[in-house]
Write a protein that holds these residues in place. Sequence first.
Motif, PDB file in Angstrom:
ATOM      1  N   GLU A 159     -42.615   2.796  10.571  1.00 33.12           N
ATOM      2  CA  GLU A 159     -42.748   4.208  10.895  1.00 33.12           C
ATOM      3  C   GLU A 159     -44.139   4.722  10.570  1.00 33.12           C
ATOM      4  O   GLU A 159     -44.698   5.574  11.283  1.00 33.12           O
ATOM      5  CB  GLU A 159     -41.696   5.026  10.134  1.00 33.12           C
ATOM      6  CG  GLU A 159     -41.760   6.529  10.365  1.00 33.12           C
ATOM      7  CD  GLU A 159     -41.618   6.939  11.817  1.00 33.12           C
ATOM      8  OE1 GLU A 159     -42.106   8.034  12.167  1.00 33.12           O
ATOM      9  OE2 GLU A 159     -41.025   6.180  12.608  1.00 33.12           O
ATOM     10  N   ALA A 160     -44.739   4.191   9.502  1.00 27.98           N
ATOM     11  CA  ALA A 160     -46.111   4.566   9.154  1.00 27.98           C
ATOM     12  C   ALA A 160     -47.080   4.193  10.272  1.00 27.98           C
ATOM     13  O   ALA A 160     -47.940   4.985  10.660  1.00 27.98           O
ATOM     14  CB  ALA A 160     -46.528   3.892   7.848  1.00 27.98           C
ATOM     15  N   ILE A 161     -46.949   2.973  10.777  1.00 29.93           N
ATOM     16  CA  ILE A 161     -47.822   2.516  11.861  1.00 29.93           C
ATOM     17  C   ILE A 161     -47.660   3.400  13.091  1.00 29.93           C
ATOM     18  O   ILE A 161     -48.642   3.814  13.721  1.00 29.93           O
ATOM     19  CB  ILE A 161     -47.531   1.040  12.208  1.00 29.93           C
ATOM     20  CG1 ILE A 161     -47.884   0.142  11.017  1.00 29.93           C
ATOM     21  CG2 ILE A 161     -48.306   0.604  13.450  1.00 29.93           C
ATOM     22  CD1 ILE A 161     -47.407  -1.296  11.173  1.00 29.93           C
ATOM     23  N   HIS A 162     -46.422   3.705  13.425  1.00 31.60           N
ATOM     24  CA  HIS A 162     -46.154   4.565  14.588  1.00 31.60           C
ATOM     25  C   HIS A 162     -46.786   5.951  14.406  1.00 31.60           C
ATOM     26  O   HIS A 162     -47.448   6.469  15.323  1.00 31.60           O
ATOM     27  CB  HIS A 162     -44.647   4.699  14.791  1.00 31.60           C
ATOM     28  CG  HIS A 162     -44.278   5.615  15.909  1.00 31.60           C
ATOM     29  ND1 HIS A 162     -44.372   5.258  17.237  1.00 31.60           N
ATOM     30  CD2 HIS A 162     -43.827   6.897  15.898  1.00 31.60           C
ATOM     31  CE1 HIS A 162     -44.005   6.277  17.997  1.00 31.60           C
ATOM     32  NE2 HIS A 162     -43.667   7.282  17.215  1.00 31.60           N
ATOM     33  N   ALA A 163     -46.600   6.543  13.228  1.00 28.57           N
ATOM     34  CA  ALA A 163     -47.130   7.888  12.974  1.00 28.57           C
ATOM     35  C   ALA A 163     -48.657   7.890  13.001  1.00 28.57           C
ATOM     36  O   ALA A 163     -49.279   8.805  13.564  1.00 28.57           O
ATOM     37  CB  ALA A 163     -46.626   8.406  11.628  1.00 28.57           C
ATOM     38  N   LEU A 185     -51.235  12.395   8.130  1.00 28.75           N
ATOM     39  CA  LEU A 185     -51.029  12.419   6.680  1.00 28.75           C
ATOM     40  C   LEU A 185     -49.644  11.887   6.330  1.00 28.75           C
ATOM     41  O   LEU A 185     -49.469  11.170   5.341  1.00 28.75           O
ATOM     42  CB  LEU A 185     -51.202  13.839   6.146  1.00 28.75           C
ATOM     43  CG  LEU A 185     -51.246  13.989   4.619  1.00 28.75           C
ATOM     44  CD1 LEU A 185     -52.383  13.167   4.012  1.00 28.75           C
ATOM     45  CD2 LEU A 185     -51.401  15.462   4.235  1.00 28.75           C
ATOM     46  N   ARG A 186     -48.663  12.208   7.167  1.00 34.62           N
ATOM     47  CA  ARG A 186     -47.313  11.656   6.962  1.00 34.62           C
ATOM     48  C   ARG A 186     -47.340  10.133   7.072  1.00 34.62           C
ATOM     49  O   ARG A 186     -46.723   9.418   6.268  1.00 34.62           O
ATOM     50  CB  ARG A 186     -46.356  12.253   7.995  1.00 34.62           C
ATOM     51  CG  ARG A 186     -44.956  11.664   7.975  1.00 34.62           C
ATOM     52  CD  ARG A 186     -44.039  12.391   8.964  1.00 34.62           C
ATOM     53  NE  ARG A 186     -42.785  11.675   9.132  1.00 34.62           N
ATOM     54  CZ  ARG A 186     -42.595  10.722  10.042  1.00 34.62           C
ATOM     55  NH1 ARG A 186     -43.572  10.396  10.877  1.00 34.62           N
ATOM     56  NH2 ARG A 186     -41.431  10.101  10.134  1.00 34.62           N
ATOM     57  N   GLY A 187     -48.080   9.615   8.058  1.00 37.15           N
ATOM     58  CA  GLY A 187     -48.192   8.170   8.203  1.00 37.15           C
ATOM     59  C   GLY A 187     -48.871   7.525   7.007  1.00 37.15           C
ATOM     60  O   GLY A 187     -48.459   6.462   6.536  1.00 37.15           O
ATOM     61  N   ALA A 188     -49.904   8.183   6.490  1.00 36.05           N
ATOM     62  CA  ALA A 188     -50.605   7.643   5.322  1.00 36.05           C
ATOM     63  C   ALA A 188     -49.703   7.641   4.093  1.00 36.05           C
ATOM     64  O   ALA A 188     -49.745   6.707   3.279  1.00 36.05           O
ATOM     65  CB  ALA A 188     -51.857   8.468   5.059  1.00 36.05           C
ATOM     66  N   TRP A 189     -48.894   8.694   3.942  1.00 35.16           N
ATOM     67  CA  TRP A 189     -47.942   8.753   2.829  1.00 35.16           C
ATOM     68  C   TRP A 189     -46.955   7.585   2.909  1.00 35.16           C
ATOM     69  O   TRP A 189     -46.713   6.886   1.917  1.00 35.16           O
ATOM     70  CB  TRP A 189     -47.198  10.097   2.877  1.00 35.16           C
ATOM     71  CG  TRP A 189     -45.920  10.121   2.105  1.00 35.16           C
ATOM     72  CD1 TRP A 189     -45.758   9.894   0.777  1.00 35.16           C
ATOM     73  CD2 TRP A 189     -44.600  10.382   2.622  1.00 35.16           C
ATOM     74  NE1 TRP A 189     -44.425  10.004   0.420  1.00 35.16           N
ATOM     75  CE2 TRP A 189     -43.698  10.298   1.541  1.00 35.16           C
ATOM     76  CE3 TRP A 189     -44.121  10.688   3.893  1.00 35.16           C
ATOM     77  CZ2 TRP A 189     -42.324  10.501   1.693  1.00 35.16           C
ATOM     78  CZ3 TRP A 189     -42.745  10.891   4.046  1.00 35.16           C
ATOM     79  CH2 TRP A 189     -41.865  10.798   2.959  1.00 35.16           C
TER      80      TRP A 189
END
Length: 324
Positions: A159-163, A185-189
């Motif tokens: 999900e991080a990669i997608h975001a 920022l959500r992806g980085a979190w």
Amino acid sequence: MIISGRHEADAAAAVSVWLGDDLVWRIAEVVQHVPVEVAARAVEAAQEARAGVLVSIGGGSATGLAKAVARDTGLPILAVPTTYAGSEMTPIWGQSDQGKKTTGRDPQVLPRIVVYDPVLTISMPPQLTAASGMNALAHAVESLYAPDSTQQSSEVAEEAIHALADGLPRAVSQPDDLKARTETLRGAWLAGWALGSTTMGLHHKLAHVLGGAYQLPHAGVHSALLAQVAAFNAPSAPGPFNRAAAALGVGGPDAVGPALFELANQLKAPTSLADLGFELGAVNAVAKTVAGAPVSNPRAFTEEDVRYLVQQAYLGKRPLPERN
């Protein structure tokens, strides 16, 4: 005690005013890779000021210095990240000394509270946004194939990669797009969360050696290495790289490395170590150091393999699946 970078001066000043008499010390300059002498001075300042809480405001360097102080003093950290470094979500600390970077894990350095405000990322220049975002992608990709990855950590990494792949291009092209900044920022979190719960591999070992020994920019090094190491590892970890491919919207494991390279090009993020100041003559020394280190990686590697990867990253060449 506030620890912030110079780019976060305004935010740190505002927090200082709010804290009033509760602020006992402020460090307004941080250094990449947390040199041991800088860490020692910060620890001494915290002890002399009798600080009770560390507030870090900034990117990975600010968080890293706060972690160095927390490690030696036991003080809790409240982190306010302003880049996509992800360090605020990990128990990983790092310090550099005389050209060598040392890392470790200690639950004491994991921030107790993290405050995410995408507004604070809007002032990041496009070049830093791009490199920092690629850094976050490196965390997520490496977490996918870690030996101790779990179903949960893999879902979070995917999900991080997608975001990140969705938000980064818009955050770079339209820096004031708050929705894009929020998604990135959500992806980085999520990427930091995934990395913090898994073991780092060849990519991070290379990044730490290059950054610590040659004082190269941390995020830029991650960006230049990511596509090369991903292409190298993909044949030996088809399951994890299928997840990465799905998140990126590409055909399969062999397409991940080239896709990451194209994304970096699109963002104008670093793809060449030479452009970061690395010299070709140092390739052999890096290869020897990394090949001789204990590294958990899905694909076994030799000194020749490491030399090839660093040379490709030096040149900034699109990774070739047939090499693998």
